[in-house]
Design an enzyme around this catalytic site. Structure first.
Site, short mmCIF file in Angstrom:
data_model
loop_
_atom_site.label_atom_id
_atom_site.label_comp_id
_atom_site.label_asym_id
_atom_site.label_seq_id
_atom_site.Cartn_x
_atom_site.Cartn_y
_atom_site.Cartn_z
N THR A 205 4.27 -9.73 9.93
CA THR A 205 3.01 -9.26 9.35
C THR A 205 1.94 -10.35 9.49
O THR A 205 2.27 -11.53 9.50
CB THR A 205 3.27 -8.98 7.86
N ARG A 233 8.74 5.08 5.87
CA ARG A 233 8.85 3.93 4.97
C ARG A 233 7.56 3.12 4.97
O ARG A 233 6.97 2.85 6.02
CB ARG A 233 10.03 3.05 5.41
N VAL A 234 7.11 2.73 3.79
CA VAL A 234 5.94 1.86 3.65
C VAL A 234 6.36 0.62 2.86
O VAL A 234 7.07 0.73 1.86
CB VAL A 234 4.80 2.61 2.91
N GLY A 235 5.94 -0.54 3.32
CA GLY A 235 6.28 -1.80 2.65
C GLY A 235 5.21 -2.24 1.69
O GLY A 235 4.42 -1.43 1.18
N ASP A 236 5.15 -3.54 1.45
CA ASP A 236 4.26 -4.06 0.40
C ASP A 236 2.80 -4.22 0.84
O ASP A 236 1.92 -4.35 0.00
CB ASP A 236 4.76 -5.42 -0.09
N THR A 256 3.84 -11.90 3.10
CA THR A 256 4.64 -11.45 4.24
C THR A 256 6.10 -11.67 3.91
O THR A 256 6.48 -12.73 3.43
CB THR A 256 4.26 -12.20 5.53
N GLY A 257 6.91 -10.65 4.15
CA GLY A 257 8.33 -10.82 3.85
C GLY A 257 9.01 -9.48 3.70
O GLY A 257 8.53 -8.47 4.22
N GLY A 259 9.39 -6.44 2.29
CA GLY A 259 8.42 -5.70 1.50
C GLY A 259 8.94 -5.08 0.21
O GLY A 259 8.25 -5.08 -0.81
#
Lengths: 340, 340
Positions: A205, A233-236, A256-257, A259
């Site tokens: 990211t 799927r959606v991350g942070d 970043t990581g 999520g």
């Protein structure tokens, strides 16, 4: 007496000049955290990353230096990285399980605490520009999927064919992961198909935070998400408070990581809350969240963060994080591995 | 002496019984906050709301009373409201600008801080069940759109034709708003088409929070979002930390209101942070966020919240909020307007 008067006048003029500009600008960026080891990196590749990080920082800093605002600066820095296939954002984004590039982005303005985010978009060249349009041209914060794409198009943003985001490297990565997954499935229970696969643990990211001469903070983040992701799927990243947050009273943060852990820990806002409620300074708050709370919780990754005074903290709990900054003294820093 | 011995034995047995169950269960729910005035409400309509709120509370409380867990309880309470056309969730959800019902939901487990959310789904009968499946059957937190629907289907959840969510009342509401908007546009600038319209200011999201006999907290929220919404707009409900949050160490929160403000204020997590970092109790923290910070920021709405001891706080800054609770003494409370 005349000398005293002149001295006072000089001081007075300096004070007015300081009050007008007030803040020395600064910027920090990341290009993803993960298992990034020197022994796995060629000298050429490393040089490419360092050059691109410097280009992104410079693009943002030039705006700040000439009196531009922090929102323009973070967008400019991120767009350099979105356009580079080196990072998992824009061109070079990872592929979903069904071989698409689904992009998420967010931006937040520390002065107004206005925010804009997009998730699951496939046709807007610059996802961070789409997030900014949501913030500035709509009454909403978050738009997803085709609706977000339609909005971006109506706002005159550059629309591309989804194939624009294709890179052979990322496509081959997906095929390799699918093959590994297939082998794992042959020797595992059926739940295996839902387990996330991170063979190379480079999340990739990109993000930027900045303070401008008015003392206004901004944060923005852009990503292709997780290789082989399924089911929309959606991350942070597009979750305000998790992957992206900015408040002039505390700090601007881009994360970043992994999520899912960052969402459940409300990482970005937690750093702000520790500053506001526990009187921690930026470094203490960012390190408390990334190096202690996230580690205890099992969440791999890092953040970049900045406060109004231009202090920068970039803690990460992985072996590396592509990162860089230009501080209030104009000093450039680029780092990839832990010890540098 | 014998009497003393018997007394001690009784006390000892009570203590063991208390240690095993430990916590007296309690539950609170909401069915949306907004401009809800007694003078605009018929006696029949009011009775219908009160009866349905009681039915939802009872469905959740029966699970808690018989030793069931708080996740099951909040889902049961919400499903009663999702299935009722009275509320803007599940059947009875509001319509988007292009005449669809796009549903969002979230759930969070205070014990593990696992969470699941869905956004923009149109075919899953119970959106909160879809959110729970994301939490329990996938490594992810958030799924959106068709991907989320496919996942829910594969998990065996009940799939319905999108027309299941249709109600004449909500469809007529949309037409009325579109007509108003058209009239406004004729007398306004073109930006007007992006302004949100709230002619009746009843947001109508539903939510539940509970503590079970193990002392585990859970929160869940379900909504149809905003009438006439465009461009895949998503509000605060599926944003962990904004509309939904739970942590056994602090509280469980479900919010309802003008979602954009709730996202930007990270409302649900902020209540938790004030308890953790400023040692506020639940009532102080919930009121600080809803009655002070949100009011200063311009965000209309309210929250329901509960802590491990079963304390309940349900502040709202609008004229009404459909709400109710069954406390640790088993006492039922139902409220709609401010003064009750």
């Amino acid at each position: 007496m005349k000398r005293y008067f002149l001295l006072m006048l000089t001081l007075w003029v300096s004070l007015i000049a300081f009050a007008q500009t007030g803040h020395k600008p600064a910027i920090a960026i990341h290009g993803g955290a993960g298992t990034i080891l020197k022994e796995n990196m060629s000298a050429t590749m490393e040089a490419e990353y360092r050059a691109k990080l410097e280009e992104a920082l410079t693009a943002g800093y030039e705006i700040l230096e000439t009196g531009g605002n922090s929102l323009d600066a973070v967008v400019a820095a991120i767009q350099v990285m979105e356009e580079s296939p080196l990072f998992n954002a824009g061109k070079g984004a990872v592929f979903t399980n069904n071989e698409k590039n689904e992009l998420d982005a967010a931006i937040m303005d520390g002065k107004t605490r206005l925010a804009g985010t997009v998730a699951g978009i496939t046709t807007v060249k610059s996802p961070v520009a789409a997030a900014r349009a949501v913030m500035e041209k709509s009454p909403h914060v978050m738009m997803i999927g085709q609706g977000a794409e339609q909005f971006a198009k109506e706002q005159g943003l550059e629309i591309v064919d989804p194939s624009y985001f294709y890179t052979k490297k990322r496509y081959d990565q997906l095929q390799k992961i699918k093959e590994t997954e297939k082998q794992q499935l042959d020797h595992s229970n059926e739940q295996g198909s839902l387990l996330p696969q991170f063979p190379d643990q480079k999340f990739g990211t990109v993000g930027a935070v900045a303070v401008d001469q008015e003392g206004n903070l901004a944060a923005a983040t852009s990503t292709g998400g997780m290789t082989n992701k399924r089911y929309g799927r959606v991350g942070d990243v597009p979750i305000i408070g998790a992957g992206t947050y900015a408040d002039n009273n505390t700090c601007a943060v881009s994360a970043t990581g992994h999520g899912e852990y960052f969402i459940r820990s409300v990482v970005a806002y937690d750093i702000s809350a520790l500053m506001k409620y526990k009187n921690m300074n930026l470094k203490e708050a960012a390190e408390e969240v990334v190096l202690k709370k996230l580690v205890d919780f099992g969440g791999d990754g890092g953040v970049i963060s900045i406060d109004r005074a231009g202090n920068i903290a970039m803690p990460f709990n992985t072996s590396g994080m592509y990162r860089g900054s230009i501080d209030t003294q104009g000093k450039l820093y680029i780092g990839i591995y832990k010890e540098e």
